[in-house]
Design an enzyme around this catalytic site. Sequence first.
Site, PDB file in Angstrom:
ATOM      1  N   ASN A  13     -55.272  38.140 -42.609  1.00  0.00           N
ATOM      2  CA  ASN A  13     -55.660  39.311 -41.826  1.00  0.00           C
ATOM      3  C   ASN A  13     -56.742  40.045 -42.620  1.00  0.00           C
ATOM      4  OD1 ASN A  13     -55.860  41.705 -40.436  1.00  0.00           O
ATOM      5  ND2 ASN A  13     -53.818  42.460 -41.011  1.00  0.00           N
ATOM      6  N   TRP A  14     -57.980  39.885 -42.176  1.00  0.00           N
ATOM      7  CA  TRP A  14     -59.083  40.477 -42.948  1.00  0.00           C
ATOM      8  C   TRP A  14     -59.226  41.972 -42.684  1.00  0.00           C
ATOM      9  CZ3 TRP A  14     -63.538  36.274 -42.260  1.00  0.00           C
ATOM     10  CH2 TRP A  14     -63.096  35.065 -42.824  1.00  0.00           C
ATOM     11  N   GLU A 101     -50.184  48.917 -39.169  1.00  0.00           N
ATOM     12  CA  GLU A 101     -51.298  49.881 -39.130  1.00  0.00           C
ATOM     13  C   GLU A 101     -51.604  50.284 -37.684  1.00  0.00           C
ATOM     14  OE1 GLU A 101     -53.975  47.539 -41.516  1.00  0.00           O
ATOM     15  OE2 GLU A 101     -52.644  47.840 -43.229  1.00  0.00           O
ATOM     16  N   GLU A 171     -43.150  42.160 -42.039  1.00  0.00           N
ATOM     17  CA  GLU A 171     -44.015  42.847 -42.996  1.00  0.00           C
ATOM     18  C   GLU A 171     -43.414  44.212 -43.327  1.00  0.00           C
ATOM     19  OE1 GLU A 171     -48.239  41.191 -42.870  1.00  0.00           O
ATOM     20  OE2 GLU A 171     -48.168  42.744 -41.338  1.00  0.00           O
ATOM     21  N   SER A 217     -48.285  42.145 -49.746  1.00  0.00           N
ATOM     22  CA  SER A 217     -48.660  41.833 -51.124  1.00  0.00           C
ATOM     23  C   SER A 217     -48.342  40.388 -51.525  1.00  0.00           C
ATOM     24  CB  SER A 217     -48.018  42.833 -52.102  1.00  0.00           C
ATOM     25  OG  SER A 217     -48.454  44.145 -51.800  1.00  0.00           O
ATOM     26  N   GLY A 238     -52.965  39.931 -46.369  1.00  0.00           N
ATOM     27  CA  GLY A 238     -54.053  40.895 -46.252  1.00  0.00           C
ATOM     28  C   GLY A 238     -55.037  40.738 -47.396  1.00  0.00           C
ATOM     29  N   GLY A 239     -54.849  41.531 -48.441  1.00  0.00           N
ATOM     30  CA  GLY A 239     -55.807  41.587 -49.553  1.00  0.00           C
ATOM     31  C   GLY A 239     -56.179  40.232 -50.134  1.00  0.00           C
TER      32      GLY A 239
HETATM   33  C1  PEP Z   1     -51.134  42.817 -43.964  1.00  0.00           C
HETATM   34  O1  PEP Z   1     -51.767  43.825 -43.764  1.00  0.00           O
HETATM   35  O2  PEP Z   1     -50.813  42.099 -43.004  1.00  0.00           O
HETATM   36  C2  PEP Z   1     -50.755  42.503 -45.341  1.00  0.00           C
HETATM   37  C3  PEP Z   1     -49.740  41.738 -45.532  1.00  0.00           C
HETATM   38  O3  PEP Z   1     -51.520  43.066 -46.337  1.00  0.00           O
HETATM   39  P1  PEP Z   1     -51.397  42.774 -47.923  1.00  0.00           P
HETATM   40  O4  PEP Z   1     -51.237  41.291 -48.106  1.00  0.00           O
HETATM   41  O5  PEP Z   1     -52.679  43.280 -48.503  1.00  0.00           O
HETATM   42  O6  PEP Z   1     -50.208  43.519 -48.401  1.00  0.00           O
END
Ligand code: PEP
Length: 255
Positions: A13-14, A101, A171, A217, A238-239
Amino acid sequence: MSKTTRKPLVAGNWKMNKMVGESVDLAAALKPLVAGIDGADIVVCPVYTALYAVGEVLKGSNVELGAQNCYVKESGAYTGEISPQMLLDAGCQWTIIGHSERREYFGESDAFLNEKLTFALGAGLKVMFCIGETLEEREGGTMNEVLTRQVVEGLKGLQEGDFASVAIAYEPVWAIGTGVVATPEQAQEAHAFIRSLVQENFGEVVASALRIQYGGSAKPGNAGELISQPDVDGFLVGGAALKADSFADIVKAVV
Ligand code: PEP
């Protein structure tokens, strides 16, 4: 169906990151790093403006294209929105729906997300449907209640056949973008609970075939332990999806 028959699903997920050129570069860098891997479904979800261009780069590869959201109408006077049909037209096979979000910043309710999910599936998209509790809810002891509401109201009305095109992404909100990853035990407990909810509401066949991704994360360093849990079937990243090598390393950890 046991875990071994559920093909892992790893999606990036960018979020609201990267210009068109940067998105194209990231997709182009990712492609060779995961080429030939057929033990997982791999998806990237760029911003809308980059979807078509990234889709062109990914053509013929084992990386599929997804969007991060969509609306509940095919076309019309809905300024700023985008339809599943338009996403398919741009080359998407997938969309994310219900990311925390969207729930938090844009007030998307369980009922609205259910409408989105139903409409997107009807249009022919595959959906990663996100659920998860906040830290307050976990610490206040309402986590199971929250997950139950999100599953029961979010998936309301789905038929058995719909689930071939659905994955759930668990999540925990407190783990998203914080660097605080759920422990393998916490993830397993939540995933098993979610699977049991799906079983109660949609039956054993659906529940045992459903892929439940973990998100929050996830990194190359923790993906191996998490994926070894019996009910963890992949990741929504995400990141760590914003760099080709770290995303590819997560894909490699699941296969
Ligand atoms: C996300 O937003 O779907 C996510 C899992 O972000 P991150 O991996 O950065 O925690």
